[in-house]
Scaffold this active site. Sequence first.
Site, PDB file in Angstrom:
ATOM      1  N   LYS A 173      36.597  33.723  33.515  1.00 21.90           N
ATOM      2  CA  LYS A 173      36.878  32.862  34.677  1.00 21.90           C
ATOM      3  C   LYS A 173      35.536  32.663  35.395  1.00 21.90           C
ATOM      4  CE  LYS A 173      38.032  31.716  38.876  1.00 21.90           C
ATOM      5  NZ  LYS A 173      36.708  31.192  39.247  1.00 21.90           N
ATOM      6  N   GLY A 199      30.735  40.134  41.915  1.00 25.24           N
ATOM      7  CA  GLY A 199      30.998  39.240  43.043  1.00 25.24           C
ATOM      8  C   GLY A 199      31.085  40.018  44.338  1.00 25.24           C
ATOM      9  N   THR A 228      36.595  40.376  47.187  1.00 26.43           N
ATOM     10  CA  THR A 228      37.323  40.058  45.955  1.00 26.43           C
ATOM     11  C   THR A 228      37.485  41.312  45.104  1.00 26.43           C
ATOM     12  OG1 THR A 228      36.474  37.807  46.027  1.00 26.43           O
ATOM     13  CG2 THR A 228      37.338  38.540  43.928  1.00 26.43           C
ATOM     14  N   GLY A 229      36.459  42.158  45.074  1.00 26.00           N
ATOM     15  CA  GLY A 229      36.546  43.407  44.311  1.00 26.00           C
ATOM     16  C   GLY A 229      37.727  44.257  44.759  1.00 26.00           C
ATOM     17  N   CYS A 263      22.049  39.841  43.387  1.00 29.78           N
ATOM     18  CA  CYS A 263      22.765  41.026  43.880  1.00 29.78           C
ATOM     19  C   CYS A 263      21.802  42.153  44.243  1.00 29.78           C
ATOM     20  CB  CYS A 263      23.836  41.475  42.906  1.00 29.78           C
ATOM     21  SG  CYS A 263      23.227  41.743  41.251  1.00 29.78           S
TER      22      CYS A 263
HETATM   23  P1  ADP Z   1      31.188  34.931  46.458  1.00 33.41           P
HETATM   24  O1  ADP Z   1      31.613  35.204  47.860  1.00 33.41           O
HETATM   25  O2  ADP Z   1      29.857  35.454  46.105  1.00 33.41           O
HETATM   26  O3  ADP Z   1      31.493  33.547  45.965  1.00 33.41           O
HETATM   27  P2  ADP Z   1      33.540  35.868  45.213  1.00 33.41           P
HETATM   28  O4  ADP Z   1      33.883  37.289  45.026  1.00 33.41           O
HETATM   29  O5  ADP Z   1      34.372  35.044  46.122  1.00 33.41           O
HETATM   30  O6  ADP Z   1      32.038  35.888  45.587  1.00 33.41           O
HETATM   31  O7  ADP Z   1      33.482  35.111  43.822  1.00 33.41           O
HETATM   32  C1  ADP Z   1      33.138  35.702  42.604  1.00 33.41           C
HETATM   33  C2  ADP Z   1      34.175  35.305  41.580  1.00 33.41           C
HETATM   34  O8  ADP Z   1      35.433  35.799  41.996  1.00 33.41           O
HETATM   35  C3  ADP Z   1      34.365  33.799  41.394  1.00 33.41           C
HETATM   36  O9  ADP Z   1      34.551  33.507  40.024  1.00 33.41           O
HETATM   37  C4  ADP Z   1      35.619  33.526  42.179  1.00 33.41           C
HETATM   38  O10 ADP Z   1      36.332  32.404  41.710  1.00 33.41           O
HETATM   39  C5  ADP Z   1      36.405  34.783  41.925  1.00 33.41           C
HETATM   40  N1  ADP Z   1      37.458  35.033  42.924  1.00 33.41           N
HETATM   41  C6  ADP Z   1      37.453  34.709  44.231  1.00 33.41           C
HETATM   42  N2  ADP Z   1      38.597  35.091  44.826  1.00 33.41           N
HETATM   43  C7  ADP Z   1      39.354  35.688  43.871  1.00 33.41           C
HETATM   44  C8  ADP Z   1      40.649  36.304  43.855  1.00 33.41           C
HETATM   45  N3  ADP Z   1      41.406  36.359  44.934  1.00 33.41           N
HETATM   46  N4  ADP Z   1      41.067  36.815  42.695  1.00 33.41           N
HETATM   47  C9  ADP Z   1      40.322  36.779  41.589  1.00 33.41           C
HETATM   48  N5  ADP Z   1      39.109  36.197  41.531  1.00 33.41           N
HETATM   49  C10 ADP Z   1      38.630  35.663  42.658  1.00 33.41           C
END
Ligand code: ADP
Length: 494
Positions: free
Chosen positions: A188, A241, A245-246, A299
Amino acid sequence: MDQNKIDTLRAELVPSFSHLIDGRHLPASDGATMDVVSPINGQVLTTMARGTVADMEAAITSARAAFEDRRWAGQPPAARKKVLMKWADLIEAHALELAVLGVRDNGTEIGMAFKAEPGSAAGTIRYYAEALDKIYGEIAPTAGDILGLIHKEPVGVVGAIIPWNFPMMIGAWKLGPALAMGNSVVLKPAETASLSLMRMCDLALEAGLPPGVLNAVTGEGKIVGEAMGLSMDVDVLVFTGSGGTGRRLMEYSARSNIKRVYLELGGKSPNIVFADAPDLAEAAKVAAAGIFRNSGQVCVAASRLLVEASIHDDFVAEVAKAAEAMRVGDPLQLETHIGAVNSETQLNANLGFVDTAVAEGGQIVTGGQRVLAETNGYYMAPTVVTGVRPDASLAQKEVFGPVLGVTPFEDDDEAVAIANSTVYGLAGGVWTSNLGRAHRMVRDVRTGVMHVNTYGGADGTVPLGGVGQSGNGHDKSLHAIEKYINLKTAWIKL
Ligand code: ADP
């Protein structure tokens, strides 16, 4: 690299991108698309499929089927190696095309993107291709009437969620070991940096990877990423990321099948400069490059500069001079040192951090503002803020932008205390010609990687992973392989 070739590639129309599911390019199940906006000029470059939950489920089903019939894992190691080697060759053969495509949607300056993206991705894939027939099981030292075998098996279906700063490099960190160990993968990519990674996946099929072994679904994290996280059929989730989100991914795991979750999250990495550094001029240049390249969207960026008080003013002046000498601009011009910020949202967030830093008592030495607004692109001047208290927002929160906070310290103990005063622990650096001090700092600063008299550039032979809220598990090196295998014991009565 040749500017004319770059200019030709940048002028090419970018076709609309669709998912890669079961070896086929498919639109979203409901036909929806999303615009891909170029941070170079704020213009729409193309569209890509806005994935649905059904799309993600189809990709996972395809990956599962490919794993269960052993079309990949069941091939002899030499055959798998050949495919991965060919994939690396194809990435290299298409390196400039991939790099330019990637820069057009993510904004990284081409000099850095070319090396860090296709260059490093090809090297990573090759590294794990070479390793795949050198990973053995074990025989346990059991009693004489028993044979205890420890097999290393692929885990099954790996879900990989990739960020926008270095999509191909970070994608390869996950894909290389996952595929080398015989797993199937569903990828993804990030909303704002999917194109180069999607193209790289096509090249894997061209290299002979069987359909279904690698699937990729574009779209929004909160839709398709969440569907991947909540799937009952994904065995391991690997992610780079943000911390927010983690955390969600760990929750998804807890709410579904307790899949293993490996997280490479943010950092607030301290770069500690002592007065006895071997070359302060070099340290200043590297300190600036360590935070400002790729507009700070790295990062391991050295976002906190800790400077021994006795050299603080002179050293900060040198860093500011180095920052001002870096040319911000069109990332597809070879002379550019700092390209575009990835999105308007990120640019505004960066500027907000600067406002907060000033409100909390910091002083802007250079930068602090958006530049080249007339291009409609998202550019920011490299920014140095002094007087940043260790508990200030700029010292505690990851900006992920070209903003450096400077804090003075008096002695080693204070340097370590400040360095360790965040929730993160991804990277760090120390500049000193005192060998004992260098080793003490490596020991005492809580991070996954510590640089001594340099910053950045740690290659694929060494692991990268965080401690604390910077995450768990490792990318790169043979240690990354642990994430993509299960140990199975065979206990055999002789
Ligand atoms: P940033 O704030 O650096 O964009 P994110 O953690 O939002 O970091 O994004 C990193 C990845 O996580 C992207 O591929 C994004 O689409 C994905 N992502 C964001 N939100 C979610 C979620 N709720 N569940 C799974 N993946 C997500």
